[in-house]
Design a protein around this motif. Structure first.
Motif, short mmCIF file in Angstrom:
data_model
loop_
_atom_site.label_atom_id
_atom_site.label_comp_id
_atom_site.label_asym_id
_atom_site.label_seq_id
_atom_site.Cartn_x
_atom_site.Cartn_y
_atom_site.Cartn_z
N MET A 166 76.76 51.80 78.47
CA MET A 166 76.29 50.50 78.06
C MET A 166 75.44 50.66 76.79
N LYS A 167 75.73 49.84 75.78
CA LYS A 167 74.98 49.88 74.52
C LYS A 167 73.64 49.16 74.69
N ILE A 168 72.59 49.78 74.17
CA ILE A 168 71.25 49.20 74.26
C ILE A 168 71.15 48.03 73.29
N GLN A 169 70.72 46.89 73.78
CA GLN A 169 70.52 45.71 72.96
C GLN A 169 69.14 45.75 72.32
N ARG A 170 69.08 45.44 71.03
CA ARG A 170 67.81 45.35 70.32
C ARG A 170 67.76 44.04 69.58
N ALA A 171 66.58 43.49 69.47
CA ALA A 171 66.38 42.25 68.72
C ALA A 171 65.01 42.29 68.06
N ILE A 172 64.91 41.65 66.91
CA ILE A 172 63.63 41.55 66.21
C ILE A 172 63.51 40.13 65.68
N GLY A 173 62.31 39.61 65.74
CA GLY A 173 62.07 38.26 65.24
C GLY A 173 60.65 38.14 64.72
N GLY A 174 60.41 37.12 63.93
CA GLY A 174 59.09 36.95 63.36
C GLY A 174 58.70 35.48 63.26
N ILE A 175 57.40 35.23 63.30
CA ILE A 175 56.85 33.90 63.10
C ILE A 175 55.86 34.01 61.95
N PHE A 176 56.03 33.17 60.93
CA PHE A 176 55.12 33.12 59.79
C PHE A 176 54.10 32.01 60.03
N CYS A 177 52.83 32.31 59.77
CA CYS A 177 51.78 31.32 60.01
C CYS A 177 50.60 31.58 59.07
N ASP A 178 49.65 30.63 59.08
CA ASP A 178 48.46 30.75 58.24
C ASP A 178 47.43 31.73 58.78
N ASP A 179 47.36 31.86 60.11
CA ASP A 179 46.34 32.74 60.69
C ASP A 179 46.74 33.12 62.11
N ILE A 180 46.32 34.30 62.55
CA ILE A 180 46.48 34.74 63.93
C ILE A 180 45.09 35.11 64.41
N ARG A 181 44.65 34.45 65.48
CA ARG A 181 43.29 34.67 65.98
C ARG A 181 43.33 35.21 67.40
N GLU A 182 42.57 36.27 67.64
CA GLU A 182 42.45 36.81 68.99
C GLU A 182 41.24 36.16 69.66
N GLU A 183 41.48 35.61 70.83
CA GLU A 183 40.42 34.92 71.54
C GLU A 183 39.71 35.87 72.50
N VAL A 184 38.58 35.45 73.02
CA VAL A 184 37.74 36.27 73.89
C VAL A 184 38.51 36.70 75.14
N ASN A 185 39.35 35.83 75.68
CA ASN A 185 40.06 36.12 76.93
C ASN A 185 41.33 36.94 76.72
N GLY A 186 41.56 37.45 75.50
CA GLY A 186 42.74 38.27 75.25
C GLY A 186 43.94 37.50 74.74
N LYS A 187 43.89 36.17 74.77
CA LYS A 187 44.99 35.37 74.24
C LYS A 187 44.95 35.40 72.72
N ILE A 188 46.09 35.08 72.10
CA ILE A 188 46.12 34.93 70.65
C ILE A 188 46.55 33.50 70.33
N SER A 189 46.05 32.99 69.21
CA SER A 189 46.42 31.66 68.73
C SER A 189 47.07 31.82 67.37
N LEU A 190 48.23 31.20 67.20
CA LEU A 190 48.92 31.16 65.91
C LEU A 190 48.58 29.82 65.27
N ILE A 191 47.99 29.87 64.09
CA ILE A 191 47.52 28.67 63.40
C ILE A 191 48.44 28.36 62.23
N GLY A 192 48.91 27.13 62.15
CA GLY A 192 49.72 26.67 61.02
C GLY A 192 51.05 27.37 60.91
#
Length: 81
Positions: free
Chosen positions: A1-27
């Motif tokens: 079986m051939k290994i499936q690979r995928a790559i993707g990206g999201i462009f935004c104005d800012d990436i912020r890491e929050e105190v609880n470990g979450k990230i926010s993508l802005i704009g």
């Protein structure tokens, strides 16, 4: 079986890491970016890149390059681990 690979990206104005470990993508850009004149200067441009691959056969190297036409503006490589 051939290994499936995928790559993707999201462009935004800012990436912020929050105190609880979450990230926010802005704009996030969807489909295209509009500028009033070209060349344009952006105060900040962020990219969230997600690579999906098998944990049993990860890629040997991952290289990111930022290009303008054929000119390489920036190059980065992730360590193997």
């Amino acid at each position: 079986m051939k290994i499936q690979r995928a790559i993707g990206g999201i462009f935004c104005d800012d990436i912020r890491e929050e105190v609880n470990g979450k990230i926010s993508l802005i704009g996030c850009y969807t489909g295209g970016m509009q500028v009033t004149e070209f060349p344009a200067t952006l105060p900040k441009l962020c990219v969230l890149v997600r690579l999906i691959c098998s944990a049993h056969e990860p890629p040997k190297t991952i290289v990111f390059r930022v290009l303008r036409d054929d000119e390489e503006l920036l190059k980065g490589e992730l360590p193997e681990e």
